[in-house]
Enzyme design. Structure first.
Site, PDB file in Angstrom:
ATOM      1  N   LYS A  35       1.258  -7.349 -35.515  1.00 18.90           N
ATOM      2  CA  LYS A  35       0.604  -8.183 -34.498  1.00 18.90           C
ATOM      3  C   LYS A  35      -0.204  -9.301 -35.162  1.00 18.90           C
ATOM      4  CE  LYS A  35      -0.795  -5.857 -30.937  1.00 18.90           C
ATOM      5  NZ  LYS A  35      -1.604  -4.961 -30.084  1.00 18.90           N
ATOM      6  N   THR A  85      -7.250   2.004 -24.554  1.00 18.54           N
ATOM      7  CA  THR A  85      -7.721   3.353 -24.195  1.00 18.54           C
ATOM      8  C   THR A  85      -6.703   3.943 -23.215  1.00 18.54           C
ATOM      9  OG1 THR A  85      -9.129   2.301 -22.505  1.00 18.54           O
ATOM     10  CG2 THR A  85     -10.178   2.948 -24.575  1.00 18.54           C
ATOM     11  N   GLU A 158      -3.342  -9.590 -15.105  1.00 21.93           N
ATOM     12  CA  GLU A 158      -2.195 -10.127 -15.832  1.00 21.93           C
ATOM     13  C   GLU A 158      -1.552 -11.216 -14.987  1.00 21.93           C
ATOM     14  OE1 GLU A 158       0.395  -7.369 -17.908  1.00 21.93           O
ATOM     15  OE2 GLU A 158      -1.062  -5.786 -17.544  1.00 21.93           O
ATOM     16  N   CYS A 271     -13.959   4.996  18.459  1.00 25.29           N
ATOM     17  CA  CYS A 271     -12.620   4.555  18.060  1.00 25.29           C
ATOM     18  C   CYS A 271     -12.161   5.106  16.711  1.00 25.29           C
ATOM     19  CB  CYS A 271     -12.565   3.028  18.031  1.00 25.29           C
ATOM     20  SG  CYS A 271     -12.782   2.279  19.657  1.00 25.29           S
ATOM     21  N   ARG A 338     -20.902   8.335  21.255  1.00 23.26           N
ATOM     22  CA  ARG A 338     -19.667   9.115  21.106  1.00 23.26           C
ATOM     23  C   ARG A 338     -19.238   9.109  19.633  1.00 23.26           C
ATOM     24  NH1 ARG A 338     -15.906   6.062  25.280  1.00 23.26           N
ATOM     25  NH2 ARG A 338     -16.983   4.345  24.241  1.00 23.26           N
TER      26      ARG A 338
END
Length: 431
Positions: A35, A85, A158, A271, A338
């Site tokens: 690299k 990692t 990315e 709801c 409610r």
């Protein structure tokens, strides 16, 4: 001068971004010789827009790819660890490369120069303070005295990593000790026009995981909905999601979607509990397992139970202690009770044997009493409720409670709605 250790996607982008923004010389190192040779030749082994251009621009002047770790570290005042990692088979995180990098650095770090170590690698919450700091101490390097130490998570995507480095939403600095955190904040302030947030190291690490966990959950939610829609039939799935996206709350009006991404004692009302239960039932009826929706219901029940347990813990073993409840409606601005979480939590407390409970709500007390008839008393004002209570729990985020929060001073308060983010007197639910 700055060193970046680890030259993968994050390390290379971070290094070039710092060189670009700060105009400083940056020493870069990766233990992979192949690299290093690629970068020294000006080539990048992966595709990421704008990186190739900026590597060519800064290679050899502001961006120096070093052949040894010592060469990279020796003159650096700030060291960014950006090593991988990867995930372990059990879901854990492999910290070996990061810890090996710290160990390999200790001889240079022991030369008497104060350097700031910034952990860019994504690590589990607590790693910087509870793993890396003790490791440094084993080498005689006390964080805050011999080295600075901070978690500094990246939020790169990315495909747009360069833009993300250049224009971050915020820069999160997690301090394992304050000196390194301050120095790191000063460094970023030299070249970045973004909010700099200094928090604990563990909080910074947690925020990174929380951010990606939210995105993963949203994607899985969308896929679970699509599977249910597909099996239901007669639903144009892209059209359904387009309609979902037209909800103005995504764009902040009339309410913000971010208001829903905040902790507390759970959702309630007519709801949400009814409709999610109905969707789970519908999915089951057509042979689809709505695992994520079921998990949402489970977490909501857990949040209410946790709130009741915290109130009970605050009240202690004396079941006669006076407990005051602020808020009964399921949300401020409504007298609708409610599905209100206040009912569920009160029922749990009564079941635990706490019988000396009073409640106050600006407009929902009559509705609550008529609906549930629980054996509690009601105060006519917030002042009356607070003065007569030893432990107070906030169930609804009424503006009145925020405006009169001074009344709570000196009281033991469990805030189930995070009505005040920073408070010296209020204990938030979940803490």
């Amino acid at each position: 001068m700055i060193a970046v250790i680890g030259l993968g996607f994050v390390g290379l982008t971070t290094g070039l971004g710092l060189a670009h923004r700060l105009g400083c010389t940056l020493f870069a190192y990766d233990c992979d010789s192949n690299k290093r040779e690629l970068y020294q030749a000006g080539r990048i082994p992966f595709h990421e827009p704008e990186l190739q251009e900026h590597l060519g621009r800064y290679l050899g002047n502001r961006f120096i790819v070093c052949d040894t770790l010592e060469e990279a570290l020796r003159r650096a005042e700030y060291i960014f660890y950006c090593v991988g990692t990867p995930a372990l088979a059990d879901g854990g995180t492999d910290l070996n490369a990061l810890l090996d990098g710290i160990k390999a650095s200790h001889e240079v770090l022991s030369d008497g120069q104060f350097r700031v170590l910034a952990i860019k690698s994504t690590v589990p919450p607590g790693t910087t303070s509870r793993v890396i700091a003790p490791l440094l101490e084993q080498f005689g390097l006390l964080p805050g005295e011999h080295v600075g130490l901070a978690a500094n998570p990246e939020f790169l995507r990315e495909g747009s990593a360069w833009r993300d480095v250049m224009e971050p939403d915020r820069i999160v600095i997690g301090e394992a000790e304050p000196i390194g955190g301050r120095k790191l904040a000063e460094l970023y302030a030299l070249g970045f026009d973004a909010p700099i947030r200094r928090v604990s190291a563990t909080a910074a690490e947690f925020v990174k995981y929380m951010s990606n966990s939210l995105l993963a959950t949203l994607i899985s939610f969308a896929n679970e909905m699509a599977m249910i829609a597909e099996r239901t039939g007669d639903i144009d799935i892209p059209q359904a999601f387009d309609l979902l996206h037209e909800d103005k709350r995504w764009h902040g009006t009339p309410a913000k979607m971010t208001d829903y991404v905040y902790p507390g004692c759970g959702y309630g009302g007519y709801c949400l509990p009814k409709d999610i239960a109905s969707m789970i039932h519908h999915a089951s009826a057509i042979g689809e397992y709505a695992g994520l929706l079921k998990a949402a219901v489970d977490v909501n029940e857990k949040a209410q139970k946790r709130m009741a347990e915290q109130i009970a813990a605050a009240a202690g073993n004396d079941k006669n202690r006076k407990i005051g409840i602020l808020g009964l409606s399921f949300k401020p601005g409504s007298d609708d009770v409610r599905g209100a979480v206040s009912f569920g939590i009160l029922r749990l407390l009564l079941g635990m044997g706490y019988l000396n409970i009073a409640a106050y709500d600006p407009i929902a007390m009559n509705a609550f009493d008529l609906a549930f008839g629980l054996p509690i008393s009601y105060a006519q004002t917030m002042e009356e409720l607070v003065s007569g209570s030893e432990v107070i729990a906030i169930m609804t985020s009424w503006e009145e409670f925020k405006e009169k929060r001074h009344l709570l001073s000196g009281k033991l308060v469990i805030d189930g709605r995070y009505t005040e983010a920073q408070s010296g007197v209020i204990v938030h639910a979940g803490q």
